[in-house]
Write an enzyme that holds these catalytic residues in place. Sequence first.
Site, mmCIF file in Angstrom:
data_model
loop_
_atom_site.group_PDB
_atom_site.id
_atom_site.type_symbol
_atom_site.label_atom_id
_atom_site.label_comp_id
_atom_site.label_asym_id
_atom_site.label_seq_id
_atom_site.Cartn_x
_atom_site.Cartn_y
_atom_site.Cartn_z
ATOM 1 C CG HIS A 69 -0.605 0.533 2.360
ATOM 2 N ND1 HIS A 69 0.943 -0.333 3.338
ATOM 3 C CD2 HIS A 69 0.109 1.266 3.591
ATOM 4 C CE1 HIS A 69 0.975 -0.324 4.305
ATOM 5 N NE2 HIS A 69 0.781 0.485 4.659
ATOM 6 C CG HIS B 156 7.570 3.790 0.663
ATOM 7 N ND1 HIS B 156 6.939 5.607 1.257
ATOM 8 C CD2 HIS B 156 7.722 2.780 1.256
ATOM 9 C CE1 HIS B 156 6.661 4.638 2.319
ATOM 10 N NE2 HIS B 156 7.204 4.100 2.581
#
Length: 169
Positions: A34, A115
Amino acid sequence: MILGLALVPSKSFQDEVNAYRKRYDNHYAQIMPHITIKPQFEIDDHDFNLIKNEVKNRISSIKPVEVHATKASNFAPVSNVIYFKVAKTESLEQLFNQFNTEDFYGIAEHPFVPHFTIAQGLTSQEFEDIYGQVKLAGVDHREIIEELSLLQYSEEEDKWTIIETFTLG
């Protein structure tokens, strides 16, 4: 109730990220790949519906987000975390800023670095070895994420679960 907000990618990209995480991320079983939009925050259970409505209101003008994972990077020397860097776009930044304010459970502790974590909990030697391998392998993945996920942490299971999704736009 401990909650968080995140962008969850397609199953195919989750599988690609998880190929690394299974080997290198000691949090692999706790949460799916995620992009964190709002780090964990705690609410009273009776405020849950208020939170859902607040999330809906804050994302009403935010369009689906294009995500482009461009390369392997890391947070060293601060921490031995390796991740797939996601190009920071105006819409990603806008989404992050909507939820990291004093009036929504506080400002984020760290600057926004979108990220997907692929390795953490590494010794310095493991970090050097793995980072070299991952950097060579590289990544170039684009997709549009149309939902913001509300996750709940279960202390009993030591795991995050998606409990609600909100359509962007």
